[in-house]
Design a protein around this motif. Structure first.
Motif, mmCIF file in Angstrom:
data_model
loop_
_atom_site.group_PDB
_atom_site.id
_atom_site.type_symbol
_atom_site.label_atom_id
_atom_site.label_comp_id
_atom_site.label_asym_id
_atom_site.label_seq_id
_atom_site.Cartn_x
_atom_site.Cartn_y
_atom_site.Cartn_z
ATOM 1 N N ASP A 257 0.953 -1.214 -0.001
ATOM 2 C CA ASP A 257 0.022 0.045 0.152
ATOM 3 C C ASP A 257 0.829 1.367 -0.013
ATOM 4 O O ASP A 257 0.514 2.124 0.846
ATOM 5 C CB ASP A 257 -0.811 0.117 1.211
ATOM 6 C CG ASP A 257 -1.952 -1.293 1.100
ATOM 7 O OD1 ASP A 257 -2.007 -1.696 -0.162
ATOM 8 O OD2 ASP A 257 -2.172 -1.711 2.456
ATOM 9 N N GLU B 72 -0.207 4.912 1.339
ATOM 10 C CA GLU B 72 -1.454 5.268 0.281
ATOM 11 C C GLU B 72 -2.146 6.392 1.185
ATOM 12 O O GLU B 72 -2.884 7.241 0.513
ATOM 13 C CB GLU B 72 -2.322 4.213 -0.076
ATOM 14 C CG GLU B 72 -1.453 3.217 -1.137
ATOM 15 C CD GLU B 72 -2.278 2.303 -1.668
ATOM 16 O OE1 GLU B 72 -3.494 1.920 -1.295
ATOM 17 O OE2 GLU B 72 -1.577 1.631 -2.692
ATOM 18 N N ALA B 73 -2.416 6.117 2.340
ATOM 19 C CA ALA B 73 -3.373 6.886 3.128
ATOM 20 C C ALA B 73 -2.950 8.436 2.970
ATOM 21 O O ALA B 73 -3.765 9.472 3.414
ATOM 22 C CB ALA B 73 -3.659 6.659 4.685
ATOM 23 N N GLN B 74 -1.676 8.927 2.691
ATOM 24 C CA GLN B 74 -1.087 10.132 2.722
ATOM 25 C C GLN B 74 -1.106 10.610 1.423
ATOM 26 O O GLN B 74 -0.329 11.689 1.390
ATOM 27 C CB GLN B 74 0.182 10.174 3.548
ATOM 28 C CG GLN B 74 0.046 9.885 5.185
ATOM 29 C CD GLN B 74 1.108 10.476 5.848
ATOM 30 O OE1 GLN B 74 2.418 9.987 5.998
ATOM 31 N NE2 GLN B 74 0.695 11.295 6.948
#
Ligand code: ASP
Length: 437
Positions: free
Chosen positions: A371, A421-423
């Protein structure tokens, strides 16, 4: 001045769009060679003619009735013809296409008729000669495009005053029709531009060229006025696509610039894609930012790795043996990270790959992180300019983005940053705004 101009499917989706196209062509006498796509969608949920043609061919091949699907194609072309007040005998051309499809024509032949029929209408509407690309765009028996033979055969275009050349297809040595991959009219436009030695290849679509960042991530990003072919390649690789990738090659070879323009906003300059450019905006070292999710990082550590000859080679051999292709490979003194696309290393392959790396390379540790998103910050203005990376990393750290990987290409035109990925969105915005003042 001589221009080859290509219009995409949305630019020629209905009679109203045809009128806009004619206005654009008539506004500049240099626009003498026109490459149309097949009519695209008029609105969300509408059909693309190319899709309908493929569907008709599939139905016919399965022995099922085609009238309903073919009827939609018939209605689109006859509708455009009538609304434009033309007298083109499009019915006969449509009848032949239908007969050929019922007679077992190939999917390529069926799909190519979308551009062919649109070309007939457009040539009539503009009063331009109709030139069938099957005359000069050549593929070998295996369907591989033959660029040099095509360019030689296409030289006759220089003696033509004004022409419409349908996009997307050509012919194999036996004369059968063969198409490029989807979106391939962009390639035809580039081939025609090269054959006529155009000064510019204008590619008219429904966006005003390239934007500095993805508008789904950054609010209202600035347009890119000028981008070099090499910058574009880096941006496109990371997901920024407006043009068919292969369309770059014929014009790049001939140093012909591509101008991506918007049929619905012809007053906008769009983006110029050029061989070389000096003129980056003085305050802004970057041309664009693009990124993709879905990467996996394999981190390998080994004490004294830097003195061990052939270490990286052995790692790469294991990956190659398992068909894992490598995207990036940043190294430290005793560390080596290999970045691969997540889908190329599915869970069922992992243990085998790691075990083999352990056996053949004897590292101290191997770790895998999924990710990961990669962001490419691209700009010819970065070369020989101090402070670009400092600006990027300061912006990322002030916005709390944790950087997992950094890689600068040897061209010095590209900095690749890996983040969770979250950032991803936060990182793209941080970088974009670091260069907007
Ligand atoms: N009509 C073809 C397609 O839909 C080719 C093109 O539009 O460039 O892919």
């Amino acid at each position: 001045m001589l221009k080859a101009v290509k219009f995409g499917g949305s630019s020629l989706a209905d009679a109203h769009q045809f009128q806009k196209v004619r206005d654009i062509i008539l506004a500049d006498p240099a626009r003498r060679f026109v490459v149309p796509s097949a009519p695209g969608r008029r609105h969300d949920g509408d059909d693309k003619i190319t899709d309908l043609l493929y569907a008709t061919q599939r139905l016919a091949a399965a022995g099922e009735p085609i009238d309903e699907t073919f009827g939609k194609i018939f209605a689109r072309y006859t509708g455009i013809r009538s609304e434009l007040g033309l007298s083109t005998d499009i019915e006969s051309a449509l009848a032949k296409v239908k007969k050929d499809i019922l007679g077992g024509a190939s999917a390529d032949y069926a799909a190519s008729r979308g551009e062919y029929l649109n070309g007939l209408l457009l040539a009539d509407y503009l009063g331009y000669e109709f030139v069938d690309p099957a005359r000069f765009i050549l593929f070998d028996e295996g369907g591989r495009f033959l660029p040099e033979e095509t360019n030689d055969r296409g030289a006759f275009l220089k003696t033509v005053e004004r022409a419409v050349v349908p996009g997307f297809y050509g012919a194999k040595p036996d004369g059968s029709i063969h198409t490029f991959s989807r979106g391939g009219s962009d390639i035809t436009g580039a081939i025609v531009a090269r054959a006529i030695e155009a000064d510019v290849y204008e590619n008219w679509t429904d966006v005003s060229g390239f934007l500095m960042a993805d508008p789904r991530i950054v609010h209202n990003p600035a347009p890119i006025r000028t981008v070099t072919y090499s910058e574009l390649r880096e941006l496109a690789y990371m997901g920024a696509t407006v043009l068919h990738e292969e369309s770059i090659f014929p014009v790049r070879q001939a140093c012909i610039p591509i101008n991506v323009r918007n049929t619905n906003k012809p007053e906008e300059d769009g983006t110029m894609i050029v061989h070389e450019a000096e003129d980056y905006t003085a305050h802004c070292a970057i041309t664009g930012i693009a990124g993709k999710k879905g990467f996996t990082v394999i981190n390998i550590e080994k004490d004294q790795m830097n003195t061990e000859v052939g270490f990286a080679c052995r790692v790469l051999q294991v990956l190659a043996k398992h068909g894992v292709s490598i995207e990036h490979m940043p190294t430290g003194i005793d560390t080596l990270s290999v970045i691969v696309s997540g889908s190329s290393l599915p869970p069922e392959k992992r243990d085998t790959v790691i075990n083999e790396i352990m056996l053949t390379c004897e590292p101290d540790s191997v770790e895998i992180h999924d990710d990961i998103a990669l962001i490419a910050v691209v700009g010819r203005g970065m070369i020989n300019r101090v402070g670009t990376s400092a600006r990027i990393f300061t912006a990322l750290s002030s916005d709390g983005v944790n950087i997992r990987m950094i890689d600068q290409g040897s061209s010095e035109m590209n900095i690749i940053i890996g983040v969770e990925e979250a950032q991803f969105a936060a990182a793209v915005n941080a970088i974009y705004y670091a260069f907007q003042y």
